[in-house]
Design a protein around this motif. Structure first.
Motif, PDB file in Angstrom:
ATOM      1  N   GLN A   1       0.832  -1.194   0.000  1.00  0.00           N
ATOM      2  CA  GLN A   1       0.000   0.000   0.000  1.00  0.00           C
ATOM      3  C   GLN A   1       0.871   1.249   0.000  1.00  0.00           C
ATOM      4  O   GLN A   1       1.724   1.405   0.861  1.00  0.00           O
ATOM      5  N   VAL A   2       0.623   2.120  -0.951  1.00  0.00           N
ATOM      6  CA  VAL A   2       1.326   3.401  -0.986  1.00  0.00           C
ATOM      7  C   VAL A   2       0.961   4.181   0.280  1.00  0.00           C
ATOM      8  O   VAL A   2      -0.224   4.265   0.636  1.00  0.00           O
ATOM      9  N   PRO A   3       1.947   4.739   0.966  1.00  0.00           N
ATOM     10  CA  PRO A   3       1.662   5.487   2.205  1.00  0.00           C
ATOM     11  C   PRO A   3       1.083   6.876   1.907  1.00  0.00           C
ATOM     12  O   PRO A   3       1.756   7.888   2.049  1.00  0.00           O
ATOM     13  N   TRP A   4      -0.179   6.894   1.496  1.00  0.00           N
ATOM     14  CA  TRP A   4      -0.829   8.162   1.161  1.00  0.00           C
ATOM     15  C   TRP A   4      -0.911   9.077   2.375  1.00  0.00           C
ATOM     16  O   TRP A   4      -0.878  10.298   2.242  1.00  0.00           O
ATOM     17  N   GLY A   5      -1.031   8.498   3.561  1.00  0.00           N
ATOM     18  CA  GLY A   5      -1.066   9.307   4.779  1.00  0.00           C
ATOM     19  C   GLY A   5       0.215  10.110   4.954  1.00  0.00           C
ATOM     20  O   GLY A   5       0.184  11.284   5.326  1.00  0.00           O
ATOM     21  N   LEU A   6       1.354   9.487   4.640  1.00  0.00           N
ATOM     22  CA  LEU A   6       2.636  10.187   4.722  1.00  0.00           C
ATOM     23  C   LEU A   6       2.701  11.306   3.676  1.00  0.00           C
ATOM     24  O   LEU A   6       3.203  12.403   3.955  1.00  0.00           O
ATOM     25  N   ALA A   7       2.167  11.048   2.495  1.00  0.00           N
ATOM     26  CA  ALA A   7       2.127  12.095   1.465  1.00  0.00           C
ATOM     27  C   ALA A   7       1.260  13.268   1.931  1.00  0.00           C
ATOM     28  O   ALA A   7       1.623  14.439   1.735  1.00  0.00           O
ATOM     29  N   LEU A   8       0.142  12.957   2.566  1.00  0.00           N
ATOM     30  CA  LEU A   8      -0.745  14.010   3.089  1.00  0.00           C
ATOM     31  C   LEU A   8      -0.063  14.801   4.202  1.00  0.00           C
ATOM     32  O   LEU A   8      -0.139  16.034   4.237  1.00  0.00           O
ATOM     33  N   ILE A   9       0.620  14.112   5.098  1.00  0.00           N
ATOM     34  CA  ILE A   9       1.361  14.796   6.167  1.00  0.00           C
ATOM     35  C   ILE A   9       2.448  15.679   5.564  1.00  0.00           C
ATOM     36  O   ILE A   9       2.631  16.831   5.977  1.00  0.00           O
ATOM     37  N   THR A  10       3.155  15.157   4.566  1.00  0.00           N
ATOM     38  CA  THR A  10       4.234  15.905   3.920  1.00  0.00           C
ATOM     39  C   THR A  10       3.709  17.195   3.299  1.00  0.00           C
ATOM     40  O   THR A  10       4.252  18.274   3.534  1.00  0.00           O
ATOM     41  N   VAL A  11       2.647  17.103   2.509  1.00  0.00           N
ATOM     42  CA  VAL A  11       2.115  18.307   1.863  1.00  0.00           C
ATOM     43  C   VAL A  11       1.558  19.265   2.914  1.00  0.00           C
ATOM     44  O   VAL A  11       1.687  20.485   2.776  1.00  0.00           O
ATOM     45  N   SER A  12       0.978  18.741   3.980  1.00  0.00           N
ATOM     46  CA  SER A  12       0.416  19.603   5.032  1.00  0.00           C
ATOM     47  C   SER A  12       1.514  20.386   5.748  1.00  0.00           C
ATOM     48  O   SER A  12       1.394  21.604   5.944  1.00  0.00           O
ATOM     49  N   VAL A  13       2.575  19.699   6.144  1.00  0.00           N
ATOM     50  CA  VAL A  13       3.677  20.372   6.843  1.00  0.00           C
ATOM     51  C   VAL A  13       4.308  21.430   5.944  1.00  0.00           C
ATOM     52  O   VAL A  13       4.545  22.572   6.367  1.00  0.00           O
ATOM     53  N   HIS A  14       4.555  21.074   4.685  1.00  0.00           N
ATOM     54  CA  HIS A  14       5.167  22.028   3.761  1.00  0.00           C
ATOM     55  C   HIS A  14       4.239  23.213   3.486  1.00  0.00           C
ATOM     56  O   HIS A  14       4.706  24.341   3.319  1.00  0.00           O
ATOM     57  N   THR A  15       2.945  22.968   3.447  1.00  0.00           N
ATOM     58  CA  THR A  15       1.990  24.048   3.215  1.00  0.00           C
ATOM     59  C   THR A  15       1.973  25.020   4.396  1.00  0.00           C
ATOM     60  O   THR A  15       1.960  26.241   4.191  1.00  0.00           O
ATOM     61  N   VAL A  16       1.984  24.499   5.601  1.00  0.00           N
ATOM     62  CA  VAL A  16       2.029  25.368   6.786  1.00  0.00           C
ATOM     63  C   VAL A  16       3.293  26.224   6.746  1.00  0.00           C
ATOM     64  O   VAL A  16       3.252  27.443   6.976  1.00  0.00           O
ATOM     65  N   ILE A  17       4.421  25.603   6.435  1.00  0.00           N
ATOM     66  CA  ILE A  17       5.676  26.362   6.354  1.00  0.00           C
ATOM     67  C   ILE A  17       5.592  27.413   5.253  1.00  0.00           C
ATOM     68  O   ILE A  17       6.040  28.550   5.434  1.00  0.00           O
ATOM     69  N   ALA A  18       4.988  27.057   4.113  1.00  0.00           N
ATOM     70  CA  ALA A  18       4.880  28.002   2.997  1.00  0.00           C
ATOM     71  C   ALA A  18       4.096  29.250   3.395  1.00  0.00           C
ATOM     72  O   ALA A  18       4.465  30.365   3.016  1.00  0.00           O
ATOM     73  N   PHE A  19       3.028  29.078   4.156  1.00  0.00           N
ATOM     74  CA  PHE A  19       2.218  30.230   4.555  1.00  0.00           C
ATOM     75  C   PHE A  19       2.805  31.004   5.728  1.00  0.00           C
ATOM     76  O   PHE A  19       2.477  32.158   5.933  1.00  0.00           O
ATOM     77  N   ARG A  20       3.694  30.368   6.477  1.00  0.00           N
ATOM     78  CA  ARG A  20       4.251  31.032   7.658  1.00  0.00           C
ATOM     79  C   ARG A  20       5.725  31.386   7.490  1.00  0.00           C
ATOM     80  O   ARG A  20       6.390  31.722   8.460  1.00  0.00           O
ATOM     81  N   HIS A  21       6.215  31.352   6.269  1.00  0.00           N
ATOM     82  CA  HIS A  21       7.651  31.516   6.030  1.00  0.00           C
ATOM     83  C   HIS A  21       8.184  32.908   6.322  1.00  0.00           C
ATOM     84  O   HIS A  21       9.378  33.094   6.481  1.00  0.00           O
ATOM     85  N   GLY A  22       7.334  33.894   6.387  1.00  0.00           N
ATOM     86  CA  GLY A  22       7.790  35.237   6.753  1.00  0.00           C
ATOM     87  C   GLY A  22       8.391  36.037   5.622  1.00  0.00           C
ATOM     88  O   GLY A  22       9.109  37.003   5.853  1.00  0.00           O
ATOM     89  N   GLY A  23       8.143  35.664   4.400  1.00  0.00           N
ATOM     90  CA  GLY A  23       8.663  36.419   3.249  1.00  0.00           C
ATOM     91  C   GLY A  23       9.761  35.671   2.538  1.00  0.00           C
ATOM     92  O   GLY A  23      10.310  34.704   3.058  1.00  0.00           O
TER      93      GLY A  23
END
Length: 186
Positions: A1-23
């Motif tokens: 089984q492809v670890p789709w949960g890990l892919a979802l966690i990965t995109v979520s963490v990166h998205t939070v960082i993208a919006f909070r990166h500070g410029g």
């Protein structure tokens, strides 16, 4: 089984960082990576740069929607977040295609999720995640051994050159390897 949960966690963490990166991070080549998004849509003058336009061209639709400046940098980070998530199933397929067990394939996915190229790509708008996903996609399609797989590998290799100059080296090695393997079969 492809670890789709890990892919979802990965995109979520990166998205939070993208919006909070500070410029935008103060790396001098980032504007050169992003500028093709503006020039391809007519919103900027052509820029004489040695950087390949792939990342900027992928962001061109965002500029047509009015995304510019620091928001364009954030859009690039969000694109890199999506690329990091797409790498998870490709790493899984590659590991299995190379004969690994499912357990080893999961470990490959975990390594992929924290791979420095993707980790830095959530903070810096650079094209290295594009090159990395291209290498993964080319590898997965080559392992299939099918004519369609070889065609797709060639397509991905061709497109990868637009994203990063190191793709030229990778494609040259790929062509030489395929030629050598073909020569050895005869």
């Amino acid at each position: 089984q492809v670890p789709w949960g890990l892919a979802l966690i990965t995109v979520s963490v990166h998205t939070v960082i993208a919006f909070r990166h500070g410029g935008p991070v103060a790396v001098p080549d980032i504007p050169s990576y992003l500028y093709p998004a503006l020039s391809a849509t007519g919103l900027g003058e052509p820029l004489n740069t040695q950087f390949h336009p792939g990342l900027g061209l992928m962001l061109a639709p965002a500029t047509l929607l009015g995304v510019t400046g620091a928001n364009l940098h954030t859009a690039a980070l969000l694109l890199n977040a999506a690329i990091a998530a797409m790498a998870i199933p490709l790493a899984y397929q590659l590991a299995l295609g190379l004969g690994s067990s499912a357990r080893v394939a999961i470990v490959a996915c975990l390594v992929c999720a924290v791979f420095p190229v993707f980790a830095a790509g959530s903070r810096t708008a650079w094209p290295e995640p594009l090159l990395t996903i291209a290498v993964l996609a080319i590898s997965v399609t080559l392992i299939s051994g099918s004519t369609q797989g070889f065609f797709m590998a060639g397509l991905f290799a061709t497109l990868s050159v637009a994203s990063h100059p190191r793709a030229l080296v990778f494609c040259s090695v790929l062509i030489a390897s395929l030629a050598l393997s073909s020569y050895r079969k005869n």
